[in-house]
Design a protein around this motif. Structure first.
Motif, PDB file in Angstrom:
ATOM      1  N   SER A  97       8.363 -31.082  -9.749  1.00 45.66           N
ATOM      2  CA  SER A  97       7.442 -30.025 -10.163  1.00 45.66           C
ATOM      3  C   SER A  97       6.142 -30.650 -10.660  1.00 45.66           C
ATOM      4  O   SER A  97       6.149 -31.620 -11.418  1.00 45.66           O
ATOM      5  CB  SER A  97       8.056 -29.174 -11.272  1.00 45.66           C
ATOM      6  N   TYR A 119       2.271 -29.607 -12.300  1.00 45.16           N
ATOM      7  CA  TYR A 119       1.429 -28.565 -12.887  1.00 45.16           C
ATOM      8  C   TYR A 119       0.060 -28.608 -12.238  1.00 45.16           C
ATOM      9  O   TYR A 119      -0.608 -29.642 -12.236  1.00 45.16           O
ATOM     10  CB  TYR A 119       1.316 -28.745 -14.399  1.00 45.16           C
ATOM     11  N   GLY A 120      -0.356 -27.487 -11.673  1.00 46.87           N
ATOM     12  CA  GLY A 120      -1.625 -27.429 -10.948  1.00 46.87           C
ATOM     13  C   GLY A 120      -2.697 -26.618 -11.631  1.00 46.87           C
ATOM     14  O   GLY A 120      -3.528 -25.988 -10.964  1.00 46.87           O
ATOM     15  N   SER A 126      -4.762 -23.774 -12.950  1.00 51.09           N
ATOM     16  CA  SER A 126      -4.798 -22.328 -12.711  1.00 51.09           C
ATOM     17  C   SER A 126      -3.842 -21.903 -11.599  1.00 51.09           C
ATOM     18  O   SER A 126      -3.466 -20.739 -11.507  1.00 51.09           O
ATOM     19  CB  SER A 126      -6.223 -21.892 -12.367  1.00 51.09           C
ATOM     20  N   ARG A 127      -3.443 -22.849 -10.754  1.00 51.72           N
ATOM     21  CA  ARG A 127      -2.505 -22.532  -9.665  1.00 51.72           C
ATOM     22  C   ARG A 127      -1.059 -22.508 -10.141  1.00 51.72           C
ATOM     23  O   ARG A 127      -0.161 -22.150  -9.388  1.00 51.72           O
ATOM     24  CB  ARG A 127      -2.646 -23.553  -8.527  1.00 51.72           C
ATOM     25  N   GLY A 128      -0.836 -22.911 -11.382  1.00 54.62           N
ATOM     26  CA  GLY A 128       0.514 -22.922 -11.920  1.00 54.62           C
ATOM     27  C   GLY A 128       1.298 -24.144 -11.458  1.00 54.62           C
ATOM     28  O   GLY A 128       0.738 -25.137 -10.995  1.00 54.62           O
ATOM     29  N   THR A 129       2.606 -24.054 -11.570  1.00 47.55           N
ATOM     30  CA  THR A 129       3.488 -25.164 -11.215  1.00 47.55           C
ATOM     31  C   THR A 129       3.930 -25.040  -9.770  1.00 47.55           C
ATOM     32  O   THR A 129       4.319 -23.956  -9.319  1.00 47.55           O
ATOM     33  CB  THR A 129       4.715 -25.190 -12.140  1.00 47.55           C
ATOM     34  N   THR A 130       3.848 -26.130  -9.033  1.00 47.48           N
ATOM     35  CA  THR A 130       4.280 -26.157  -7.638  1.00 47.48           C
ATOM     36  C   THR A 130       5.286 -27.279  -7.440  1.00 47.48           C
ATOM     37  O   THR A 130       5.369 -28.210  -8.241  1.00 47.48           O
ATOM     38  CB  THR A 130       3.091 -26.366  -6.681  1.00 47.48           C
ATOM     39  N   LYS A 166       6.509 -30.402  -5.111  1.00 48.33           N
ATOM     40  CA  LYS A 166       5.854 -31.352  -4.211  1.00 48.33           C
ATOM     41  C   LYS A 166       6.799 -32.511  -3.926  1.00 48.33           C
ATOM     42  O   LYS A 166       7.632 -32.869  -4.770  1.00 48.33           O
ATOM     43  CB  LYS A 166       4.571 -31.854  -4.891  1.00 48.33           C
ATOM     44  N   GLU A 181      -1.930 -37.391 -10.198  1.00 43.70           N
ATOM     45  CA  GLU A 181      -0.667 -36.755 -10.581  1.00 43.70           C
ATOM     46  C   GLU A 181       0.321 -37.772 -11.128  1.00 43.70           C
ATOM     47  O   GLU A 181       1.046 -37.497 -12.090  1.00 43.70           O
ATOM     48  CB  GLU A 181      -0.075 -36.005  -9.387  1.00 43.70           C
TER      49      GLU A 181
END
Length: 201
Positions: free
Chosen positions: A163, A165-166, A168-172, A174, A183
């Motif tokens: 996981s 943290y992006g 404003s895009r939230g958690t994605t 990868k 990162e």
């Protein structure tokens, strides 16, 4: 699917007991854990532990064998992979290590010992990109790491995911190997972020 099996340092620093036990099975979430031989996932992994934990592991069960500065655990993780512990004097200091060796390969414990001594004898503290990724994987809670499943492209299935943290895009989610340098730096402890890059041996 992830295939490893080269000798690799998976944690920077000296692991305390709770960390040690977590890293004993850091691939527990792998897909179909009982259907495939996981020897290549574990064989070659190593990290440093304290003297007390080294002695604790020696006293749990009679070892499978003892050879000078190393001993092997009697219980096997896979058909041929088991824990091998080392007490090694490096640059005049006695240090202790845990590793996974494939005992089907008769020379693996000696090669592991030599690789640890070589890696830890370097005068400059540095980390390769692979070591950085393995450290991140080792310290990340199971809830935030896993393996790519059916919704991923076929070539990525079985690879490690994490996981991220992006903002404003939230958690994605990868692929671990696809983390950018920024990162990676954000996920490393502060004291490891400024270590120079090491050239992989």
């Amino acid at each position: 699917m992830l295939h490893l099996s080269s000798i690799r340092k998976i944690f920077q620093g000296v692991a305390y007991r709770r960390q040690m036990f977590r890293m004993f099975d850091r691939h527990a979430q792998r897909p179909n854990p009982w259907e495939n031989d996981a020897s290549a996932l574990y064989a070659g992994e190593w990290f440093e532990i304290g003297a007390v934990d080294h002695d604790y592991m020696l006293e749990i069960l009679p070892p499978l064998w003892m050879r000078g500065n190393m001993f092997a655990m009697r219980e096997f993780l896979t058909d041929s992979v088991t824990c091998v512990f080392f007490a090694l004097t490096i640059d005049g200091q006695l240090r202790h290590f845990h590793s996974y060796c494939d005992l089907f390969d008769k020379g693996s414990p000696e090669r592991m010992r030599n690789a640890i001594v070589d890696r830890e004898s370097r005068p400059l503290k540095a980390m390769t990109r692979t070591e950085r990724l393995d450290h991140i994987w080792s310290v990340t809670h199971d809830d935030y790491r896993g393996y790519a499943g059916e919704r991923w492209p076929e070539h990525a299935r079985g690879e490690r995911t994490i996981s991220v943290y992006g903002g404003s895009r939230g958690t994605t989610l990868k692929l671990l190997d696809d983390l950018t340098d920024e990162e990676i730096s954000a996920k490393l402890p502060v004291h490891l972020r400024t270590l120079p890059d090491a050239i992989a041996a």
